[in-house]
Enzyme design. Structure first.
Site, PDB file in Angstrom:
ATOM      1  CG  ASN A   1      -3.913   9.742 -27.242  1.00  0.00           C
ATOM      2  OD1 ASN A   1      -5.138   9.771 -27.141  1.00  0.00           O
ATOM      3  ND2 ASN A   1      -3.178   8.836 -26.638  1.00  0.00           N
TER       4      ASN A   1
ATOM      5  CG  ASP B   1      -4.509  10.173 -23.417  1.00  0.00           C
ATOM      6  OD1 ASP B   1      -5.058  10.282 -24.527  1.00  0.00           O
ATOM      7  OD2 ASP B   1      -4.665   9.174 -22.708  1.00  0.00           O
TER       8      ASP B   1
HETATM    9  O1  LIG Z   1      -6.433   7.226 -23.646  1.00  0.00           O
HETATM   10  C1  LIG Z   1      -5.991   6.867 -24.737  1.00  0.00           C
HETATM   11  O2  LIG Z   1      -5.774   7.608 -25.650  1.00  0.00           O
HETATM   12  C2  LIG Z   1      -5.707   5.416 -24.967  1.00  0.00           C
HETATM   13  O3  LIG Z   1      -6.892   4.868 -25.440  1.00  0.00           O
HETATM   14  C3  LIG Z   1      -5.216   4.768 -23.741  1.00  0.00           C
HETATM   15  O4  LIG Z   1      -5.197   3.435 -23.951  1.00  0.00           O
HETATM   16  C4  LIG Z   1      -3.909   5.354 -23.226  1.00  0.00           C
HETATM   17  O5  LIG Z   1      -3.410   6.411 -23.948  1.00  0.00           O
HETATM   18  C5  LIG Z   1      -2.847   4.329 -23.110  1.00  0.00           C
HETATM   19  O6  LIG Z   1      -3.339   3.201 -22.466  1.00  0.00           O
HETATM   20  C6  LIG Z   1      -1.612   4.802 -22.420  1.00  0.00           C
HETATM   21  O7  LIG Z   1      -0.688   3.770 -22.280  1.00  0.00           O
HETATM   22 ZN   LIG Z   2      -6.361   9.540 -25.660  1.00  0.00          ZN
END
Ligand SMILES: O=C(O)[C@H](O)[C@@H](O)[C@H](O)[C@H](O)CO
Ligand SMILES: [Zn+2]
Length: 290
Positions: free
Chosen positions: A146, A196
């Site tokens: 992320n 995230d």
């Molecule tokens: O937003 C993002 O980076 C991913 O694509 C998501 O899928 C979420 O991070 C994940 O689902 C958390 O469990």
């Molecule tokens: Zn993300």
């Protein structure tokens, strides 16, 4: 501080926000919707480009056009025609993986990471696509690749593998893109979801989106302390970036995925793009030099 709705996009999984300073436009992706979105504040209009593949991130190319990271690799994308051209697929043998978040560094390289679509196995990696189109694997054993950000002196790179609930820092070499000396700088407390996407402001403070946490928090990576919070009226807060002429506006992406009927009713604008002027300026989104 509270963010308000800017674009009622109803994205299934909005992500990968990026501000193009040249055209003054805001880009983001809907990973599960398989689309790239471009918002023009001047006209309040959004153009949608169908990618036809799970698309984790979008950035602007310096020479014009876009670059995306999808389930099947890195592609250039022509917004006008929707035409995509494969640059490279670093994981042809990993059919259960897809690209997730990605961003350009201050030298114009594109960094993007992969993840297991079902979020079970640590089968992901972090890659860098150089402007000469060579690809390097930088990290392996990643579960949900992320957030990415670079410090203003260009000596530190920040990174998030979401299930670790940590933001880590690396010494970063601008000239080569080499990363070394990993250490933890921020830990998200229990009960606040998982970190995230993220961005960094002019004071070198990190703005981290909290999936399942209804907020973006501002952290001092030197002390590990939280120094601010922006409440978002959506549960799945996926990422954020600074935009606007003065880079004083924070754009926040969210998702509808994983919400119950009741949660969707309570937060009807889930999947929208939210914004706030937090009183601090951000750093620009860099474009791809290839
Ligand atoms: O937003 C993002 O980076 C991913 O694509 C998501 O899928 C979420 O991070 C994940 O689902 C958390 O469990
Ligand atoms: Zn993300």
């Amino acid at each position: 501080m509270k963010a308000t709705l800017r674009i009622d996009a109803k994205s299934l999984l909005g992500e990968g926000p990026c501000w193009d300073g040249k055209s003054q436009r805001f880009y983001w992706v809907d990973i599960l919707g398989k689309t790239v979105h471009c918002f023009q504040p001047e006209t309040e209009t959004t153009e949608v480009t169908e990618v036809g593949d799970l698309v984790g991130a979008v950035v602007v190319r310096e020479q014009g056009g876009l670059l995306v990271a999808t389930q099947t690799g890195f592609y250039t994308l022509d917004e006008a025609t929707g035409e995509a051209e494969l640059i490279s697929n670093p994981e042809p043998e990993l059919a259960d993986n897809r690209f997730n978040d990605g961003k350009c560094d201050p030298a114009g390289r594109f960094w993007a990471g992969t993840m297991d679509i079902d979020e079970q196995k640590p089968s992901g990696s972090l890659y860098v696509l150089h402007p000469d189109r060579t690809v390097e694997q930088k990290l392996s054993d990643i579960t949900i690749s992320n957030g990415l950000a670079w410090s203003s002196d260009r000596k530190t790179m920040y990174y998030i593998d979401s299930p670790t609930k940590q933001v880590v820092a690396f010494d970063y070499e601008l000239a080569t893109g080499e990363i070394t000396n990993k250490r933890v700088v921020v830990t998200i407390p229990e009960g606040e979801g998982i970190p995230d996407g993220m961005t960094i402001d002019q004071d070198d403070m990190l703005w981290v989106a909290q999936w399942g946490g209804y907020k973006v928090s501002r952290w001092n990576p030197r002390t590990g302390e939280r120094i601010g919070e922006v409440a978002v009226p959506a549960k799945q807060v996926t990422s954020c970036c600074f935009g606007g002429e003065q880079l004083d506006e924070l754009f926040i992406t969210t998702a509808r995925r994983g919400l119950s009927e009741e949660e969707l009713q309570r937060f009807p604008h889930s999947g929208g793009v939210f914004h706030i002027k937090p009183g601090v300026k951000g750093t620009p989104s860099y474009s791809f030099k290839g």
